[in-house]
Design a protein around this motif. Structure first.
Motif, PDB file in Angstrom:
ATOM      1  N   ARG A 116      -0.497  37.866 -21.090  1.00 45.34           N
ATOM      2  CA  ARG A 116       0.710  37.054 -21.296  1.00 45.34           C
ATOM      3  C   ARG A 116       0.611  35.802 -20.608  1.00 45.34           C
ATOM      4  N   ASN A 117      -0.024  35.397 -19.620  1.00 44.54           N
ATOM      5  CA  ASN A 117      -0.435  33.991 -18.977  1.00 44.54           C
ATOM      6  C   ASN A 117      -1.600  33.550 -19.247  1.00 44.54           C
ATOM      7  N   GLY A 118      -2.191  34.146 -20.401  1.00 43.58           N
ATOM      8  CA  GLY A 118      -3.201  33.507 -20.848  1.00 43.58           C
ATOM      9  C   GLY A 118      -4.342  33.542 -20.060  1.00 43.58           C
ATOM     10  N   HIS A 119      -4.687  34.343 -19.222  1.00 41.58           N
ATOM     11  CA  HIS A 119      -5.822  34.283 -18.121  1.00 41.58           C
ATOM     12  C   HIS A 119      -7.020  35.186 -18.809  1.00 41.58           C
ATOM     13  N   ARG A 120      -8.132  34.653 -18.481  1.00 42.17           N
ATOM     14  CA  ARG A 120      -9.515  35.286 -19.070  1.00 42.17           C
ATOM     15  C   ARG A 120      -9.769  36.410 -17.858  1.00 42.17           C
ATOM     16  N   PHE A 121     -10.189  37.633 -18.217  1.00 44.68           N
ATOM     17  CA  PHE A 121     -10.524  38.446 -17.361  1.00 44.68           C
ATOM     18  C   PHE A 121     -11.323  39.677 -17.737  1.00 44.68           C
ATOM     19  N   ALA A 122     -11.843  40.328 -16.784  1.00 39.36           N
ATOM     20  CA  ALA A 122     -12.697  41.451 -17.194  1.00 39.36           C
ATOM     21  C   ALA A 122     -12.480  42.538 -16.171  1.00 39.36           C
ATOM     22  N   ARG A 123     -12.308  43.669 -16.645  1.00 39.39           N
ATOM     23  CA  ARG A 123     -11.824  44.695 -15.893  1.00 39.39           C
ATOM     24  C   ARG A 123     -12.668  46.229 -16.285  1.00 39.39           C
ATOM     25  N   TYR A 124     -12.892  46.872 -15.508  1.00 44.88           N
ATOM     26  CA  TYR A 124     -13.452  48.178 -15.573  1.00 44.88           C
ATOM     27  C   TYR A 124     -12.872  49.130 -14.483  1.00 44.88           C
ATOM     28  N   ALA A 125     -11.937  50.069 -14.893  1.00 44.55           N
ATOM     29  CA  ALA A 125     -11.289  51.014 -13.993  1.00 44.55           C
ATOM     30  C   ALA A 125     -10.530  49.996 -12.965  1.00 44.55           C
ATOM     31  N   ASP A 126     -10.947  50.218 -11.716  1.00 39.17           N
ATOM     32  CA  ASP A 126      -9.978  49.430 -10.703  1.00 39.17           C
ATOM     33  C   ASP A 126     -11.010  48.056 -10.368  1.00 39.17           C
ATOM     34  N   ASP A 127     -12.063  47.772 -10.705  1.00 40.18           N
ATOM     35  CA  ASP A 127     -12.901  46.696 -10.593  1.00 40.18           C
ATOM     36  C   ASP A 127     -12.613  45.444 -11.642  1.00 40.18           C
ATOM     37  N   CYS A 128     -11.986  44.319 -11.038  1.00 35.90           N
ATOM     38  CA  CYS A 128     -11.425  43.412 -12.134  1.00 35.90           C
ATOM     39  C   CYS A 128     -11.683  42.019 -11.602  1.00 35.90           C
ATOM     40  N   ASN A 129     -12.149  41.072 -12.458  1.00 32.20           N
ATOM     41  CA  ASN A 129     -12.513  39.623 -12.185  1.00 32.20           C
ATOM     42  C   ASN A 129     -11.381  38.745 -13.055  1.00 32.20           C
ATOM     43  N   VAL A 130     -10.844  38.017 -12.538  1.00 32.51           N
ATOM     44  CA  VAL A 130     -10.109  36.911 -13.136  1.00 32.51           C
ATOM     45  C   VAL A 130     -10.650  35.428 -13.205  1.00 32.51           C
ATOM     46  N   TYR A 131     -10.797  34.898 -14.155  1.00 31.88           N
ATOM     47  CA  TYR A 131     -11.502  33.571 -14.164  1.00 31.88           C
ATOM     48  C   TYR A 131     -10.388  32.493 -14.495  1.00 31.88           C
ATOM     49  N   VAL A 132     -10.326  31.425 -13.656  1.00 28.46           N
ATOM     50  CA  VAL A 132      -9.465  30.423 -13.535  1.00 28.46           C
ATOM     51  C   VAL A 132     -10.124  29.273 -13.362  1.00 28.46           C
ATOM     52  N   ARG A 133      -9.473  28.132 -13.493  1.00 26.22           N
ATOM     53  CA  ARG A 133     -10.328  26.607 -13.330  1.00 26.22           C
ATOM     54  C   ARG A 133     -10.415  26.167 -11.924  1.00 26.22           C
ATOM     55  N   SER A 134      -9.440  26.577 -10.896  1.00 27.03           N
ATOM     56  CA  SER A 134      -9.490  26.024  -9.641  1.00 27.03           C
ATOM     57  C   SER A 134      -8.968  27.175  -8.518  1.00 27.03           C
ATOM     58  N   ARG A 135      -9.446  26.679  -7.349  1.00 27.24           N
ATOM     59  CA  ARG A 135      -8.913  27.817  -6.229  1.00 27.24           C
ATOM     60  C   ARG A 135      -7.501  27.834  -6.058  1.00 27.24           C
ATOM     61  N   LYS A 136      -6.917  26.775  -6.281  1.00 22.91           N
ATOM     62  CA  LYS A 136      -5.367  26.776  -6.251  1.00 22.91           C
ATOM     63  C   LYS A 136      -4.953  27.891  -7.188  1.00 22.91           C
ATOM     64  N   ALA A 137      -5.492  27.739  -8.389  1.00 19.29           N
ATOM     65  CA  ALA A 137      -4.966  28.774  -9.448  1.00 19.29           C
ATOM     66  C   ALA A 137      -5.376  30.287  -9.226  1.00 19.29           C
ATOM     67  N   GLY A 138      -6.556  30.174  -8.366  1.00 15.04           N
ATOM     68  CA  GLY A 138      -6.823  31.470  -8.027  1.00 15.04           C
ATOM     69  C   GLY A 138      -6.053  32.097  -7.166  1.00 15.04           C
ATOM     70  N   GLU A 139      -5.770  31.504  -6.085  1.00 16.57           N
ATOM     71  CA  GLU A 139      -4.739  31.990  -5.160  1.00 16.57           C
ATOM     72  C   GLU A 139      -3.506  32.378  -5.555  1.00 16.57           C
ATOM     73  N   ARG A 140      -2.948  31.645  -6.515  1.00 15.28           N
ATOM     74  CA  ARG A 140      -1.781  31.980  -7.244  1.00 15.28           C
ATOM     75  C   ARG A 140      -1.780  33.210  -8.007  1.00 15.28           C
ATOM     76  N   VAL A 141      -2.898  33.291  -8.690  1.00  6.62           N
ATOM     77  CA  VAL A 141      -3.067  34.399  -9.580  1.00  6.62           C
ATOM     78  C   VAL A 141      -3.228  35.702  -8.596  1.00  6.62           C
ATOM     79  N   LEU A 142      -4.198  35.700  -7.678  1.00 10.39           N
ATOM     80  CA  LEU A 142      -3.963  36.776  -6.705  1.00 10.39           C
ATOM     81  C   LEU A 142      -2.900  37.346  -5.929  1.00 10.39           C
ATOM     82  N   ALA A 143      -2.015  36.346  -5.716  1.00  6.94           N
ATOM     83  CA  ALA A 143      -0.744  36.478  -4.948  1.00  6.94           C
ATOM     84  C   ALA A 143       0.074  37.368  -5.991  1.00  6.94           C
TER      85      ALA A 143
END
Length: 229
Positions: free
Chosen positions: A31-58
């Motif tokens: 819904r938030n338009g993020h690009r990500f890859a997940r298998y089981a409980d292992d997940c990577n979310v790809y964003v454009r900046s560290r600030k965006a990454g911290e916001r998504v992780l929170a």
């Protein structure tokens, strides 16, 4: 084994239950338009900046908390995509800026360690026995990492494996006289056979160059030693 918590490692039930439980997480990321890859409980979310990454992780921590899940902090980080591993793979940048896949350093180290165990020179195993063990391990590893886009790495691993097998063969011949006789039987010149036999105890050093002529790639192919490349 009787279990009271969790599911068996590597079983089919774990990724199935993860997909059911984490469906809400997938939908929220979509819904938030993020690009990500997940298998089981292992997940990577790809964003454009560290600030965006911290916001998504929170946001993910809050979502996981509502699902009564705990984030593994030792494996969780906001970091550049290059250098982070996912399911045994890493990303690397090829000439022209093309992003490709490679086997992660830890996975390569694990492979080398396993090959060392299978080809140890103190095990009293024949090359035929070692080849059989390699056929049970190498093809499966190759099949899993077939998506890697680094053929030169696989070629180097193949060369390293054959080097170990040549050293193992020298170790089995033991005495210089046996080494000389066996090399001559395999078609080595008298000069080559004498040179290697004179240093028959230097297994690793002698398992290159001259020995390659009598124990070439075709020899190991005839034994059924699997290749990665």
């Amino acid at each position: 084994m009787e279990r009271h918590e969790g599911t068996p490692q590597g079983g089919p039930l774990s990724p199935l239950l993860a997909n059911v439980l984490l469906d809400d997480v997938d939908r929220a990321l979509e819904r938030n338009g993020h690009r990500f890859a997940r298998y089981a409980d292992d997940c990577n979310v790809y964003v454009r900046s560290r600030k965006a990454g911290e916001r998504v992780l929170a946001a993910l921590r809050r979502l996981y908390a509502r699902l009564h899940l705990v984030v593994n902090e030792t494996k969780t980080a906001v970091a550049p995509a290059f250098g982070r591993k996912f399911l045994g793979f890493e990303l690397w940048k090829a000439p022209g800026g093309v992003v490709k896949r490679k086997v992660a350093k830890k996975a390569l180290a694990t492979y080398r360690q396993r090959i060392r165990q299978l080809t140890r020179r103190s095990g009293g195993q024949s090359l035929a026995q070692v080849s059989e063990k390699l056929r049970r391990y190498v093809p499966g590893w190759k099949a899993y990492f077939r998506l890697a886009q680094t053929p030169s790495v696989f070629t180097e691993l193949d060369e390293w494996l054959r080097h170990r097998l040549r050293a193992l063969q020298l170790r089995q011949w033991k005495r210089g006289s046996t080494t000389y006789r066996q090399m001559r039987a395999l078609g080595a010149s008298e000069t080559d056979a004498r040179t290697v036999a004179a240093n028959s105890r230097r297994w690793w050093h002698n398992s290159r160059l001259l020995l390659n002529r009598v124990l070439p790639i075709a020899y190991f192919d005839s034994l059924g030693v699997p290749r990665l490349a």
